[in-house]
Each structure stands twice: as structure tokens, then as C-alpha cells.
Design a protein around this motif. Structure first.
Motif, PDB file in Angstrom:
ATOM      1  N   THR A  40      28.590  38.445  42.412  1.00 45.75           N
ATOM      2  CA  THR A  40      29.039  37.118  42.838  1.00 45.75           C
ATOM      3  C   THR A  40      28.091  36.543  43.886  1.00 45.75           C
ATOM      4  O   THR A  40      27.821  35.332  43.900  1.00 45.75           O
ATOM      5  N   SER A  58      34.784  34.710  43.592  1.00 46.39           N
ATOM      6  CA  SER A  58      35.265  35.459  42.447  1.00 46.39           C
ATOM      7  C   SER A  58      36.474  34.739  41.878  1.00 46.39           C
ATOM      8  O   SER A  58      37.478  34.588  42.565  1.00 46.39           O
ATOM      9  N   ASP A  78      33.933  35.298  35.015  1.00 48.38           N
ATOM     10  CA  ASP A  78      34.176  36.631  35.558  1.00 48.38           C
ATOM     11  C   ASP A  78      35.221  37.280  34.658  1.00 48.38           C
ATOM     12  O   ASP A  78      36.396  36.932  34.685  1.00 48.38           O
ATOM     13  N   GLU A 106      29.879  37.630  34.658  1.00 47.71           N
ATOM     14  CA  GLU A 106      30.111  38.924  35.295  1.00 47.71           C
ATOM     15  C   GLU A 106      30.996  39.773  34.385  1.00 47.71           C
ATOM     16  O   GLU A 106      31.868  39.262  33.721  1.00 47.71           O
TER      17      GLU A 106
HETATM   18 MG    MG Z   1      32.205  39.486  41.449  1.00 46.89          MG
END
Ligand code: MG
Ligand code: ADP
Length: 137
Positions: A40, A58, A78, A106
Motif C-alpha cells: 500500500t 488499504s 486490494d 494487491e
Molecule cells: Mg496493503
């Protein structure tokens, strides 16, 4: 492929900002690394490099955050929670990959695909304390 060492979160952000500033529209990036490796933080640098006003965090509940930049929008996925609460069958990531922005993901390993043909893999590794190895490509 290039490998970099950073010694602080800001060094990681600067590296990511410089790198992201030269990316063409439509770029898709898979960001791998353990929890706390700095994924992040790297995305925060990318946002700086693209001239986004908001600092990425996040995404807790939503899988996707969008950060409009100067010319391109940063699409930040994410997928950490994928599999716990979300049925990946309902997520057609490929369908949602826009050509007009930069997409960074991510926990890409949580999504089985399909991925576009060309993705850039990035790997962040914890090297002790504030030291990280960042492998691009
Ligand atoms: Mg992260
Ligand atoms: P991830 O998204 O991979 O779980 P985060 O970016 O949320 O990781 O967190 C990384 C943590 O490690 C932050 O607390 C950050 O301040 C710290 N950190 C220490 N050194 C570095 C570095 N060189 N690069 C990136 N983050 C670092």
C-alpha cells in the motif's frame, strides 16, 4: 527486471512515484508481498507520481478504490478479503480493467483470472526493520 532496496517508507514512495509517472494508460500491475511488506505504501507513491490528490489507504470493505490523477486515474484493488466474504465468480476483474488508467492489484494471487496478457509483476520483500527489496518486472 530491476531490483531496488529502500530504507524507509518515503524512499519506497519516491521510487514508486518516479516509476509510475512514465507508465502508459492501460498498464496493469500485480503487487505481491507479505502483509506489511509495503504494497500500500508503494501504491501511495504511485498516486503521487500520477498527481492524485488523495492518499491511498488499504480498502477495508471495498475491493476497489479509484484515485483520479492529472491525466490518468489510479485503480487500486486490494483482494485480501477475496475468498472470505466475496465470491470471486462474481468478480470479472478483466472486464473491469479500464484502458484509460493505471490498475494496481494487491494480493493478485487471490484472483484466479483471467488476467490480461500483459501485466507487470512487482514483488516486495521484508529485509528487516525499514529495509525492503522491491523487484519490478
Ligand atoms: Mg496493503
Ligand atoms: P502492505 O500493503 O504490504 O500490507 P503497508 O504498505 O500497508 O504494507 O505497510 C508497510 C509498513 O511498513 C508501513 O507501516 C510502513 O511505514 C512500514 N515500512 C517501513 N519501511 C518501509 C519501506 N522501506 N517501504 C515501505 N514500507 C515500509
Amino acid at each position: 527486471m530491476a531490483s531496488h532496496i529502500t530504507q524507509s517508507p518515503d524512499e519506497t514512495r519516491i521510487l514508486a512515484a518516479q516509476w509510475a509517472a512514465s507508465l502508459p494508460a492501460g498498464t496493469v500491475i500485480q503487487l505481491r508481498g507479505d502483509l506489511g511488506a509495503g504494497k500500500t505504501t508503494f501504491v501511495q507513491g504511485m498516486a503521487q507520481g500520477l498527481g492524485c490528490d488523495t492518499v491511498p489507504t488499504s480498502p477495508t470493505f471495498s475491493l476497489l478504490h479509484e484515485y483520479p490523477g492529472k491525466t490518468l486515474t489510479l485503480f487500486h484493488w486490494d483482494l485480501y478479503r477475496l475468498g472470505e466474504s466475496t465470491d470471486w465468480n462474481q468478480l470479472d476483474l478483466a472486464d473491469q480493467l479500464p484502458g484509460n488508467g493505471i490498475t494496481v492489484v494487491e494480493w493478485p494471487e487471490r484472483y484466479p483470472g483471467p488476467w490480461p496478457d500483459r501485466v507487470i509483476p512487482i514483488h516486495l520483500r521484508f529485509n528487516g526493520q525499514d529495509n525492503r527489496e522491491i523487484q519490478i518486472g
